[in-house]
Design a protein around this motif. Sequence first.
Motif, PDB file in Angstrom:
ATOM      1  N   GLU A  81     -26.800 -72.822  -1.661  1.00  0.00           N
ATOM      2  CA  GLU A  81     -28.041 -72.639  -0.906  1.00  0.00           C
ATOM      3  C   GLU A  81     -28.016 -71.322  -0.131  1.00  0.00           C
ATOM      4  O   GLU A  81     -29.030 -70.622  -0.045  1.00  0.00           O
ATOM      5  N   GLU A  82     -26.877 -70.967   0.433  1.00  0.00           N
ATOM      6  CA  GLU A  82     -26.779 -69.706   1.165  1.00  0.00           C
ATOM      7  C   GLU A  82     -27.037 -68.514   0.240  1.00  0.00           C
ATOM      8  O   GLU A  82     -27.763 -67.578   0.609  1.00  0.00           O
ATOM      9  N   LEU A  83     -26.456 -68.544  -0.951  1.00  0.00           N
ATOM     10  CA  LEU A  83     -26.696 -67.440  -1.877  1.00  0.00           C
ATOM     11  C   LEU A  83     -28.140 -67.427  -2.365  1.00  0.00           C
ATOM     12  O   LEU A  83     -28.693 -66.363  -2.650  1.00  0.00           O
ATOM     13  N   HIS A  84     -28.752 -68.598  -2.439  1.00  0.00           N
ATOM     14  CA  HIS A  84     -30.164 -68.658  -2.813  1.00  0.00           C
ATOM     15  C   HIS A  84     -31.029 -68.040  -1.720  1.00  0.00           C
ATOM     16  O   HIS A  84     -31.934 -67.244  -2.003  1.00  0.00           O
ATOM     17  N   ILE A  85     -30.763 -68.397  -0.480  1.00  0.00           N
ATOM     18  CA  ILE A  85     -31.505 -67.821   0.641  1.00  0.00           C
ATOM     19  C   ILE A  85     -31.340 -66.308   0.670  1.00  0.00           C
ATOM     20  O   ILE A  85     -32.295 -65.557   0.917  1.00  0.00           O
ATOM     21  N   ALA A  86     -30.122 -65.845   0.370  1.00  0.00           N
ATOM     22  CA  ALA A  86     -29.846 -64.409   0.412  1.00  0.00           C
ATOM     23  C   ALA A  86     -30.455 -63.666  -0.770  1.00  0.00           C
ATOM     24  O   ALA A  86     -30.555 -62.439  -0.732  1.00  0.00           O
ATOM     25  N   GLY A  87     -30.839 -64.396  -1.822  1.00  0.00           N
ATOM     26  CA  GLY A  87     -31.452 -63.755  -2.972  1.00  0.00           C
ATOM     27  C   GLY A  87     -30.527 -63.532  -4.151  1.00  0.00           C
ATOM     28  O   GLY A  87     -30.952 -63.011  -5.187  1.00  0.00           O
ATOM     29  N   ALA A  88     -29.246 -63.926  -4.033  1.00  0.00           N
ATOM     30  CA  ALA A  88     -28.295 -63.711  -5.113  1.00  0.00           C
ATOM     31  C   ALA A  88     -28.363 -64.794  -6.174  1.00  0.00           C
ATOM     32  O   ALA A  88     -27.757 -64.663  -7.235  1.00  0.00           O
ATOM     33  N   VAL A  89     -29.078 -65.863  -5.876  1.00  0.00           N
ATOM     34  CA  VAL A  89     -29.253 -66.973  -6.810  1.00  0.00           C
ATOM     35  C   VAL A  89     -30.746 -67.168  -7.032  1.00  0.00           C
ATOM     36  O   VAL A  89     -31.532 -67.155  -6.085  1.00  0.00           O
ATOM     37  N   ASN A  90     -31.136 -67.332  -8.281  1.00  0.00           N
ATOM     38  CA  ASN A  90     -32.557 -67.475  -8.604  1.00  0.00           C
ATOM     39  C   ASN A  90     -33.124 -68.813  -8.172  1.00  0.00           C
ATOM     40  O   ASN A  90     -34.293 -68.913  -7.800  1.00  0.00           O
TER      41      ASN A  90
END
Length: 250
Positions: A208-217
Motif C-alpha cells: 500500500e505504501e508503494l501504491h500511495i507513492a506511485g511505484a505500484v499501479n
Amino acid sequence: MDRLAPPDSAEHPWKLTFIVEGPIRRWNPPVAVLECGSHQLLLEGENIPSTCRDVVSEARSTGTKLISSLLENTSGGLIAKGRLASAPIAHLQYMGIPTTAFVDEEASSFGGTLLMACPQRVVRARSSILFHQFHRRPMGDEKEGDIDDSVSPEKYPLVSPRHAFRRKLLRWLTGNTDPDHHPWVLGRAYEAFQDPENHLDDVRFTGEELHIAGAVNRAVNSRSSLAKAYLAHHQTPPKQWHPRIQQFFT
C-alpha cells in the motif's frame, strides 16, 4: 518451438508467466508457464531463458503478441537460481515486451529485485516489499557459485559495493515514485542506510505504501482480487490456467 502450435492469428497472443513462490533454493527454483493457444508447457531450469529467447524471436517473426507476467510470493534466496526468471524478464523488456508483476504476500530480497525489473506492478496492499543487498559466497565454499542472502554478514562479502547498491535503489525509487512523495520515500531509504546494525541496507515498504507513492499501479486487499487482476491482464479464464498458476492463487 516445434513442440508448440503456430498462432491462429496475430489477435491470439502467446503468454509467458514466471512463477517465483517460496524461498528460492536449488530444490525450489523459479518456473515459467508458456501458453500458445491450447498448448501449455511448464519450463524449468535453463529451459526458461533459452525458450524465452526462442518464443520472442518466433512471436516477432509471426507478428504474434506476447503477454508476460510474473507471479511472486517469495522471501528471496539464491541469486544464481533467481536469475532464471530475472534474465528472461530483462530480455523481454529489452525487446519491448513488458512484464507485469503480481505480488501476493511478499516480494523480499531477490523478490524485490524482480519487482523492480517489471514496469507494471500489482500487489496485495499488506504485502511486504523488501529491497536490500546480497552476500556472495567466497571461492572454495562448498556451495560455490550460489549467492544467498540468509548468511551472516561477518562471513560473506557483499555482492556489490555499498555505494553502488544505494545509488541504484535511490535512482529506482526516485524514478518510480511521484515527486510529492519523494521526501518520505527517500527518507525511509536514507534512514535505513544510516543504521549501523542494518548490514544489508534493508529498506522495507508495504504494498500500500508503494501504491500511495506511485511505484505500484494497483494495490488489492485479497488473493482473489489479485487473481482477478491477473485474469484481466492474462486474458484466459481461470479454469484454463495451468495447474501451477491455479496453485499460486489457491
